[in-house]
Design an enzyme around this catalytic site. Structure first.
Site, PDB file in Angstrom:
ATOM      1  N   CYS A 283       0.837  -1.207   0.000  1.00  0.00           N
ATOM      2  CA  CYS A 283       0.000   0.000   0.000  1.00  0.00           C
ATOM      3  C   CYS A 283       0.873   1.260   0.000  1.00  0.00           C
ATOM      4  O   CYS A 283       0.403   2.342  -0.316  1.00  0.00           O
ATOM      5  CB  CYS A 283      -0.967  -0.011   1.168  1.00  0.00           C
ATOM      6  SG  CYS A 283      -0.179  -0.337   2.735  1.00  0.00           S
ATOM      7  N   GLU A 383      -6.561   2.823  -7.528  1.00  0.00           N
ATOM      8  CA  GLU A 383      -5.483   1.963  -7.031  1.00  0.00           C
ATOM      9  C   GLU A 383      -5.393   0.694  -7.884  1.00  0.00           C
ATOM     10  O   GLU A 383      -6.368  -0.037  -8.010  1.00  0.00           O
ATOM     11  CB  GLU A 383      -5.744   1.584  -5.568  1.00  0.00           C
ATOM     12  CG  GLU A 383      -4.566   0.873  -4.950  1.00  0.00           C
ATOM     13  CD  GLU A 383      -4.823   0.360  -3.546  1.00  0.00           C
ATOM     14  OE1 GLU A 383      -5.942  -0.096  -3.268  1.00  0.00           O
ATOM     15  OE2 GLU A 383      -3.900   0.413  -2.725  1.00  0.00           O
TER      16      GLU A 383
END
Ligand code: TXE
Length: 483
Positions: A283, A383
């Site tokens: 992440c 993302e």
């Protein structure tokens, strides 16, 4: 076929309804075994065990809790090779990465919180105007839920469990159904370390079933979750009306701002890592690269050939830089984003699946760089969570900040500059929970960890995590004065 089991009340047990899920090896695409497809009945059983264990564990002296967690850290470290191999095979990541990062960090998590709890103090406030003293007890919450993702399996699972246990809670935890193996192994180490039965219970299964049952359970007091932003929003919708404490560590779309005055060689070497480590499935990876126009062409001329030299291969092969991505569906998602290059930018390298002769069914994606001209495109806004970065030039510091912040996410950012004033100005202006200057993934476990905007709510790490897993109770005592 190998079957993993749930770990409840110190024992390995089958799922109550006898349902199972296949578990895949990303390097080969083969089924490696099965895991419990647990449901609310298994979660209820795990909760009952955790509830029964709570009174005794919460009253266990801190020194004893600490000793058990330190022992657990030692046992994990001692089995480094076995655990690293299991993690690499289950996730697809290079064995060297699991050996250097994932498993040592899982061990450090238990060591860190085993030590931190012995230093965790609470506050006192004397009020002379009312002759009273306030002191704040920090009591464990009770039974808490920890739900973790597939990208750093044991690393993130233990990052949640360790502070929860250190603070005196008992836990119902669920690892990702995509990477369950090392979490399943943890039960054995817990028993060996002397963790009493029921203090940690591990339930396997799908998110919408086992995960949702943890979130919905009326008496599980808090949820610590790391995963996708959409899942985080669903968890918040369920948990918020029940007034559960929530810590949500969600997605990222992190900017990497490269100024012309940076140390170019160091920047280049670290940018390769921040782009493609763990196949870009961290992440904190810097997936949006912005380069000041004076060095833009130089950057491209150095970065693209370096990306093309990265070796992709099966987890256990030596000398690889990238392994397989975690699942077939995730590979397909990444490739669908790569296909956007044609309409949203220009593909500079990669973009395709790699079919290895030795593992034709493995989930391999070539490291990919896409040049874009705007932040207002899906490649820059969504993302992807794979080995894909976008690059784009900028002119001024102000423009760099505006481009970096023009995204729904706000987890981390990286800034490359040798100008200290700029490093501070830019760091202050970035909408992110974590900023690295001239470094990346440089972690100190004492620091607050978490994001802003769609990257989450709350902070993990250090005393922040111990605060999350405890409830402050203020006690006010008035004393009689002699005057
Ligand atoms: O994550 P999920 P997935 C991002 C990344 C990735 C996307 C989806 O973009 O492509 O998320 O990945 C459990 N109630 N990140 O599908 O679904 C699930 O079983 C309770 C970012 O793996 O969010 C697993 O244990 N639990 C990221 C965990 O949540 C539920 C890391 C995470 O799964 C649930 C991984 C529910 N309704 C993916 N649904 C990061 N930022 O670190 C799922 N789960």
């Amino acid at each position: 076929m190998d079957r993993l089991q749930n770990f409840i009340n110190g024992e390995y047990v089958d799922p109550i309804d006898g349902k199972w899920l296949d578990n895949y090896t990303p390097s080969t695409g083969e089924v490696s075994g099965q895991i419990p497809a647990s449901n609310d009945k298994d979660v209820a059983k795990a909760y009952d065990a955790a509830k029964s264990a709570f009174e005794s564990w919460s009253q266990t002296p801190i020194e004893t809790r600490s000793r058990i967690l330190l022992k657990l850290a030692d046992l994990i470290a001692a089995d480094l090779d076995t655990l690293a191999k299991a993690e690499a095979l289950d996730n697809g990541k290079p064995l060297a990465l699991a050996t250097k990062v994932d498993i040592p960090r899982a061990s450090s998590n238990f060591r860190f919180f085993g030590n931190a709890i012995t230093q965790f103090a609470s506050e006192a406030h004397e009020n002379l105007a009312s002759d009273s003293i306030n002191f704040t007890l920090r009591q464990p919450l009770g039974v808490v839920g920890c739900i973790s993702p597939w990208n750093l399996p044991l690393y993130l699972f233990s990052w949640k469990i360790a502070p929860a246990l250190a603070a005196g809670n008992t836990v119902v935890a669920k690892p990702s159904e995509i990477t369950p193996v090392t979490a399943a192994m943890l039960g054995k180490y817990c028993n060996e370390a002397g963790l009493p039965p029921g203090v940690l219970n591990i339930v396997h299964g799908k998110g919408p079933e086992a995960g949702q049952a943890i979130v919905e359970h009326a008496n599980i007091k808090a949820i610590s979750f790391t995963g996708g932003t959409t899942t985080g929003a669903a968890i918040a919708r369920t948990a918020a009306p029940m007034f559960k404490k929530l810590s949500l560590e969600l997605g990222g779309k992190n900017p990497n701002l490269i100024f012309a005055d940076c140390d170019f060689d160091k920047m280049l070497q670290v940018t390769l890592k921040s782009s493609f480590a763990n196949q870009g499935q961290i992440c904190l990876c810097g997936s949006r690269i912005f380069v000041q126009e004076e060095i833009y062409e130089r950057f491209k001329a150095a970065f693209i050939p370096a990306v093309e030299k990265l070796k992709v291969g099966p987890s256990l092969n030596s000398g690889i830089d990238l392994g397989a991505v975690v699942s077939k569906s995730h590979m397909e998602k990444i490739l669908s984003y790569n296909a956007l290059a044609a309409s949203e930018g220009k593909l500079l390298t990669g973009g395709h699946q790699i079919k290895l002769e030795e593992a034709p069914e493995g989930y391999y994606v070539a490291p990919t760089v896409i040049e874009v001209a705007t932040t207002q495109c899906r490649l820059q806004q969504e993302e992807i969570f794979g080995p894909v970065v976008t690059i784009m030039p900028f002119k001024t510091e102000e423009e760099a900040i505006a481009l970096a912040n023009d995204v729904p996410y706000g987890l981390s950012a990286t800034v490359w500059t040798s100008n200290i004033d700029r490093s501070l100005r830019v760091s202050k202006a970035l909408e992110a929970g974590i900023v690295w200057v001239n470094t990346w993934l440089n972690r100190d476990l004492r620091t607050p960890f978490g994001g802003v905007k769609a990257s989450g709510v709350g902070r993990e790490g250090g005393f922040e995590a111990l605060r999350f897993f405890t409830e402050p109770k203020n006690i006010c005592i008035q004393y009689k004065t002699n005057t």
